[in-house]
Write a protein that holds these residues in place. Structure first.
Motif, PDB file in Angstrom:
ATOM      1  N   LEU A  45     -40.374  47.268  73.351  1.00  0.00           N
ATOM      2  CA  LEU A  45     -39.037  47.103  73.938  1.00  0.00           C
ATOM      3  C   LEU A  45     -38.318  48.444  74.045  1.00  0.00           C
ATOM      4  O   LEU A  45     -37.636  48.727  75.039  1.00  0.00           O
ATOM      5  N   VAL A  46     -38.486  49.279  73.027  1.00  0.00           N
ATOM      6  CA  VAL A  46     -37.872  50.616  73.064  1.00  0.00           C
ATOM      7  C   VAL A  46     -38.466  51.443  74.200  1.00  0.00           C
ATOM      8  O   VAL A  46     -37.745  52.119  74.949  1.00  0.00           O
ATOM      9  N   LEU A  47     -39.786  51.383  74.365  1.00  0.00           N
ATOM     10  CA  LEU A  47     -40.452  52.136  75.434  1.00  0.00           C
ATOM     11  C   LEU A  47     -40.050  51.610  76.807  1.00  0.00           C
ATOM     12  O   LEU A  47     -39.884  52.389  77.758  1.00  0.00           O
ATOM     13  N   LEU A  48     -39.881  50.297  76.928  1.00  0.00           N
ATOM     14  CA  LEU A  48     -39.414  49.719  78.191  1.00  0.00           C
ATOM     15  C   LEU A  48     -38.019  50.236  78.525  1.00  0.00           C
ATOM     16  O   LEU A  48     -37.729  50.616  79.667  1.00  0.00           O
ATOM     17  N   LEU A  49     -37.142  50.264  77.529  1.00  0.00           N
ATOM     18  CA  LEU A  49     -35.773  50.754  77.732  1.00  0.00           C
ATOM     19  C   LEU A  49     -35.784  52.210  78.180  1.00  0.00           C
ATOM     20  O   LEU A  49     -35.067  52.588  79.118  1.00  0.00           O
ATOM     21  N   ILE A  50     -36.595  53.032  77.533  1.00  0.00           N
ATOM     22  CA  ILE A  50     -36.661  54.455  77.886  1.00  0.00           C
ATOM     23  C   ILE A  50     -37.060  54.628  79.349  1.00  0.00           C
ATOM     24  O   ILE A  50     -36.453  55.417  80.087  1.00  0.00           O
ATOM     25  N   ASN A  51     -38.069  53.882  79.786  1.00  0.00           N
ATOM     26  CA  ASN A  51     -38.548  54.023  81.164  1.00  0.00           C
ATOM     27  C   ASN A  51     -37.557  53.495  82.192  1.00  0.00           C
ATOM     28  O   ASN A  51     -37.462  54.034  83.292  1.00  0.00           O
ATOM     29  N   THR A  52     -36.837  52.437  81.846  1.00  0.00           N
ATOM     30  CA  THR A  52     -35.858  51.892  82.799  1.00  0.00           C
ATOM     31  C   THR A  52     -34.661  52.819  82.977  1.00  0.00           C
ATOM     32  O   THR A  52     -33.933  52.711  83.963  1.00  0.00           O
ATOM     33  N   LEU A  53     -34.456  53.742  82.046  1.00  0.00           N
ATOM     34  CA  LEU A  53     -33.345  54.693  82.151  1.00  0.00           C
ATOM     35  C   LEU A  53     -33.643  55.845  83.113  1.00  0.00           C
ATOM     36  O   LEU A  53     -32.771  56.677  83.369  1.00  0.00           O
ATOM     37  N   GLY A  54     -34.886  55.905  83.601  1.00  0.00           N
ATOM     38  CA  GLY A  54     -35.203  56.865  84.649  1.00  0.00           C
ATOM     39  C   GLY A  54     -36.091  58.022  84.224  1.00  0.00           C
ATOM     40  O   GLY A  54     -36.311  58.271  83.036  1.00  0.00           O
ATOM     41  N   ILE A  55     -36.617  58.745  85.246  1.00  0.00           N
ATOM     42  CA  ILE A  55     -37.545  59.847  85.024  1.00  0.00           C
ATOM     43  C   ILE A  55     -36.924  60.938  84.161  1.00  0.00           C
ATOM     44  O   ILE A  55     -37.583  61.528  83.297  1.00  0.00           O
ATOM     45  N   ARG A  56     -35.629  61.207  84.370  1.00  0.00           N
ATOM     46  CA  ARG A  56     -34.980  62.273  83.622  1.00  0.00           C
ATOM     47  C   ARG A  56     -35.014  61.995  82.119  1.00  0.00           C
ATOM     48  O   ARG A  56     -35.306  62.901  81.325  1.00  0.00           O
TER      49      ARG A  56
END
Length: 458
Positions: free
Chosen positions: A132-143
């Motif tokens: 879930l943490v990794l999903l959140l990180i990726n949904t926040l964008g490439i930057r």
């Protein structure tokens, strides 16, 4: 607004992050058990072999800048069907490999804190939280992915450099030299380290080589990189060279400090066990945490993009190519997470049963990509590629060497132990679960999807 892409430096850091996992922190003694005082040399030889393979991937990247790495190269060189097979098996095994890394990270953290690392419930909770943490990180964008990737990479490098510097200071100031003590360790009355001969050298080199794998996934997200056709061919070898020097430094210092403890300690984070200073121990310990998290971040970036690349080429439904406003391939990401969770969960986190699935795809890539580069050089490709500057050494000689080495890896791989388990009476029996999983992942699923794809196309 111009979309954010990974810079050249970030690609190097992604390469380092994708390769350096927990192994160098947890088990540098495995190669030392085989090679003894020749361990640093073995790591150097393994690095050269890894660079040979990495150069093949880098050469392929200058002809094909599409995302998907091995899938994109195989498709351009050999056509839709072979490319599709490589892509599907790469996605399945990449998802499983991510699941293996996540499982390993959760189990290691539980072990370090004295929690039962075999408890199904504890592992599952930690596993789901991490995903879930990794999903959140990726949904926040490439930057955000770039920042976290760079920070985690620098964090693990800092911890390893602290080990090298602190250990070096201790060796110099105390005059300690336990480099060859490992050669006197005995097991059941016999020397633990076997006499160095050709077979031992090969076994040790192969064991060290696997510490450099992971580079093959870096080019998967080339769509999100600046000038991948120029930057990848430079970034991959540079990243591996940096890692080679770090590995050699780590092993040399560890052996000088206490080579016997390196192979005898029962502590989870082996490198930390070599220091009495609590500050240094904690730095290395937290470096291991950062390393475990970082390699999962790298996997969460690259693996979903295999599925996205298949969809972008209309070989899977277009929904998998959907991206959010912040450039996250959300549907591909969610499906990948499901694969990464379900397979280890269904095997109850039995690492022996699931490791083989990711290993097979790696062999497929190591064989197909060098051949693809040779095909590009001689203009035998099925699809149009970029008009790249050709080089006989990097596009023919090195890929031939990479293919021969990969074939050697396949021959030398311990297939018997991978497809067998030890029963309660001590005898070796077929591992039915692993055989079924391989049949589904590498034969049934690709064939069914290939038939579906060709039927839809017709």
């Amino acid at each position: 607004m111009k979309k954010k892409k990974l810079s050249f430096v970030s690609i190097i850091l992604l390469t380092i992050n994708a390769i350096i996992g927990t192994g160098i922190f947890l088990s540098p003694g495995s190669v030392t058990m085989l090679a003894g005082d020749k361990a640093p040399l073995i790591y150097l030889v393994a690095a050269v072999l890894a660079i040979v393979l990495a150069v093949s991937f880098a050469s392929a990247a200058k002809y094909v800048k599409d995302s998907g790495a091995a899938y994109a190269y195989a498709k351009a060189a050999f056509g839709d069907n072979i490319g599709f097979y490589v892509g599907i098996t790469r996605f399945v095994s990449g998802s499983i490999a991510w699941g293996v890394m996540a499982t390993g990270a959760v189990k290691t953290v539980l072990s370090i804190y004295g929690i039962d690392s075999s408890h199904f419930g504890y592992i599952t909770i930690g596993f789901i939280v991490l995903m879930l943490v990794l999903l959140l990180i990726n949904t926040l964008g490439i930057r955000i992915v770039e920042i976290i990737n760079n920070v985690s990479t620098l964090g693990k490098l800092a911890a390893l450099l602290v080990f090298i510097i602190a250990g070096g200071i201790i060796v110099i100031t105390t005059g300690e030299n336990h480099y060859s003590d490992v050669m006197s360790v005995v097991n059941n009355g016999q020397p633990l380290v076997p006499p160095m001969n050709l077979s031992v050298f090969i076994a040790a080199t192969l064991a060290a080589f696997y510490a450099f794998t992971g580079f093959e996934s870096v080019a998967t997200g080339s769509k999100d990189m600046e000038n991948p056709e120029k930057n990848l061919p430079r970034a991959l070898p540079i990243g591996i060279l940096i890692i080679a020097f770090i590995y050699m430094g780590i092993v040399c210092i560890a052996m000088l400090l206490n080579s016997k403890m390196l192979v005898e300690t029962k502590e989870v984070v082996v490198l930390a066990s070599l220091f009495n200073n609590p500050i240094i121990r904690n730095i290395i310990l937290y470096g291991a945490f950062v390393s475990m998290f970082g390699i999962n971040v790298a996997a969460s970036f690259s693996t979903p993009r295999i599925l996205e690349a298949l969809a972008a080429k209309r070989q899977l439904p277009s929904v998998f190519a959907y991206r959010t406003k912040l450039d996250c391939p959300l549907v591909a990401m969610i499906v990948t997470i499901l694969f990464a969770v379900i397979i280890p969960l269904s095997f109850r986190y039995d690492m022996a049963n699931i490791m083989i699935l990711s290993s097979l795809s790696r062999f497929i890539q190591f064989l197909v990509v060098p051949l693809s580069v040779i095909v590009f050089y001689f203009n035998l490709n099925k699809e149009e590629v970029l008009s790249a500057t050709k080089n006989f050494a990097t596009d023919v000689i090195i890929p031939v060497a990479a293919f021969i080495f990969s074939l050697f890896l396949v021959i030398k791989f311990d297939w018997v132990s991978q497809f067998s388990v030890v029963s309660t009476d001590g005898t070796s029996v077929l591992n039915i679960a692993a055989i079924v999983a391989v049949a589904i992942s590498y034969i049934i699923l690709p064939v069914v999807l290939l038939i579906w794809k060709n039927t839809r196309k017709a």
